[in-house]
Structure formats: structure tokens, C-alpha cells
Scaffold this motif. Sequence first.
Motif, PDB file in Angstrom:
ATOM      1  N   LYS A 101      30.081  10.974  40.993  1.00  0.00           N
ATOM      2  CA  LYS A 101      28.992  11.773  41.561  1.00  0.00           C
ATOM      3  C   LYS A 101      27.656  11.483  40.896  1.00  0.00           C
ATOM      4  O   LYS A 101      26.602  11.536  41.541  1.00  0.00           O
ATOM      5  CB  LYS A 101      29.337  13.256  41.440  1.00  0.00           C
ATOM      6  CG  LYS A 101      28.345  14.178  42.116  1.00  0.00           C
ATOM      7  CD  LYS A 101      28.846  15.618  42.146  1.00  0.00           C
ATOM      8  CE  LYS A 101      29.930  15.807  43.200  1.00  0.00           C
ATOM      9  NZ  LYS A 101      30.334  17.231  43.337  1.00  0.00           N
ATOM     10  N   LYS A 104      24.995   8.986  42.490  1.00  0.00           N
ATOM     11  CA  LYS A 104      24.162   9.269  43.662  1.00  0.00           C
ATOM     12  C   LYS A 104      22.712   9.520  43.270  1.00  0.00           C
ATOM     13  O   LYS A 104      21.821   9.476  44.120  1.00  0.00           O
ATOM     14  CB  LYS A 104      24.724  10.438  44.463  1.00  0.00           C
ATOM     15  CG  LYS A 104      24.555  11.799  43.833  1.00  0.00           C
ATOM     16  CD  LYS A 104      25.121  12.877  44.760  1.00  0.00           C
ATOM     17  CE  LYS A 104      24.906  14.286  44.210  1.00  0.00           C
ATOM     18  NZ  LYS A 104      25.423  15.311  45.135  1.00  0.00           N
ATOM     19  N   TRP A 114      24.346   6.420  49.558  1.00  0.00           N
ATOM     20  CA  TRP A 114      24.246   7.510  50.538  1.00  0.00           C
ATOM     21  C   TRP A 114      24.168   6.958  51.953  1.00  0.00           C
ATOM     22  O   TRP A 114      24.865   7.435  52.860  1.00  0.00           O
ATOM     23  CB  TRP A 114      23.024   8.353  50.225  1.00  0.00           C
ATOM     24  CG  TRP A 114      22.596   9.264  51.342  1.00  0.00           C
ATOM     25  CD1 TRP A 114      23.322  10.267  51.901  1.00  0.00           C
ATOM     26  CD2 TRP A 114      21.341   9.234  52.038  1.00  0.00           C
ATOM     27  NE1 TRP A 114      22.600  10.879  52.920  1.00  0.00           N
ATOM     28  CE2 TRP A 114      21.382  10.265  53.015  1.00  0.00           C
ATOM     29  CE3 TRP A 114      20.185   8.461  51.919  1.00  0.00           C
ATOM     30  CZ2 TRP A 114      20.312  10.510  53.868  1.00  0.00           C
ATOM     31  CZ3 TRP A 114      19.116   8.719  52.763  1.00  0.00           C
ATOM     32  CH2 TRP A 114      19.189   9.734  53.736  1.00  0.00           C
ATOM     33  N   ARG A 115      23.365   5.922  52.172  1.00  0.00           N
ATOM     34  CA  ARG A 115      23.158   5.409  53.520  1.00  0.00           C
ATOM     35  C   ARG A 115      24.399   4.736  54.097  1.00  0.00           C
ATOM     36  O   ARG A 115      24.639   4.796  55.304  1.00  0.00           O
ATOM     37  CB  ARG A 115      21.976   4.425  53.551  1.00  0.00           C
ATOM     38  CG  ARG A 115      20.626   5.071  53.318  1.00  0.00           C
ATOM     39  CD  ARG A 115      20.366   6.194  54.302  1.00  0.00           C
ATOM     40  NE  ARG A 115      20.153   5.699  55.657  1.00  0.00           N
ATOM     41  CZ  ARG A 115      20.495   6.348  56.764  1.00  0.00           C
ATOM     42  NH1 ARG A 115      21.087   7.525  56.686  1.00  0.00           N
ATOM     43  NH2 ARG A 115      20.240   5.834  57.954  1.00  0.00           N
TER      44      ARG A 115
END
Length: 246
Positions: A101, A104, A114-115
Motif C-alpha cells: 500500500k 501508491k 493506480w492507472r
Amino acid sequence: MKNPLRWILSLLFIVQMYLAMVVFALVYAIPALFSRNWAWAAVHAYCRWVRRTAAVMVGLRSEVRGEVPQDEVLIASKHQSFFDIILIVSVVPRPKFIMKKELKWAPLLGFYAWRIGCIPVDRGKKGRAIAEMKRAVAEGAKVPGQLIIYPQGTRVAPGADMPYKVGTGLLYQQMGKPCIPAATNVGVFWPRHGIYRKPGLAVVEFLPEIAPGRAVGDFMAELERVVESASDRLMAEAGFVARPKG
């Protein structure tokens, strides 16, 4: 010290590889913001650049064998170094990963993760981490693609033993999709740590799919068997001689 010229070339290769990461990320950033297709185009272009420059600068050629997955599947791969990620992502059409995590929030890297639909997971206690991973994967299914996971959970040097984690089997069960095992020998040429890169032929090989519906224990045993045996074969082909176990 190993061949000084090859060490220098390896250093130059690594420097340009990370500079190129920034350049590609910035060039594609605005189109990627508006379309995931441009985000995938960016990571494909970058990974192919790394493969080409590895061949030219340090003599490390690369090859992807087997049928490249095109559908929504789970790819469970042996992980030896950054280069096996490069090889897989260079050919898989819509790759996404389960990632820590914290990543990110990393500049540029977090944006592209993310994309393309990577799934951030908080690594806590084992039971909590698995529950979090399953929940995050269910949410991440909204972005179609090939979910790549490393069953051993980390990079494993050639010849080293590392158990396969049951989380891969639980995801396989949850997703109800075929699993494509993948083997590699890249660690023979591109170690987990250090700068020196060896010349040769680095290979990632996609193996026959494991159909959905098998019991988790049976699936995990089959996955480990096929990935480890194929990776041993590829490493032997590359000239790696494993130490006797035990």
C-alpha cells in the motif's frame, strides 16, 4: 573484481534505466491521466526499452516463451529480480499487480500503478493481510486485466528455497479464473542485489494453465511443482549449477 569494463557498462545501464523511467513517465503522464490505454502503453514502451538497452549495453538478451495470456487470468510467477517483471509486463496486454500500500504514494510509480489497476494491500498479520488482499482484489476486478502475483512473496535467488504462500491459492479460488504459471531464469544474470549484470539469455516462460475449480491445497502443490521444475530447467539451460539440497 569482475571485468571492470562490464561493471562500468552495468552501472551505466542501470543509471539510464532509471532516468528512462522518469522520462517515459513524464512523456505519457497527461495522456495516461485521461485513458488507461495510454498508461498501459507507457509501461509497455518502458519495459521494451529496458529489454533493448540490456541487450545492447550489457549483452543481456531476453526471450518470452509460451503462450502469452490475453484474457483475464491470474499469473503466478517465479520472481528472481526486477527483470522478470520487465519481461512479463513487456508482453502482457493489461498487466496489474498486488503491491504494498505504501507504493501508491510513490511519485510517478504510484500514479501509473493506480492507472493500470494495481491493487494496494496493507501487509499486516497473516490472517488480516489475506482478508485485506481478497477484499482489495474483489474491488480491483473493476479494472480488467491480467493479475500478476508472486507466490513466494519476494525475490528468490537462484538455488534458494522459499515456501509458496497460500494467499495465491485463495485468490485463485476467489477469482474463479485460470491460473497461468510462469517460470524464469533471470536471476542467473540479474541478481537481487548489486550492480553487475551478466551477458546471456534471460527467459520468462508461460506454462500451461491450471484450470479453475481445484482445491487450494491441490492447486498450490501443482503450482509449485510446475514453476520450480520449469525454472530449474531454464536455469540449467543458462549454465547455473544448483548446490545439492540438504
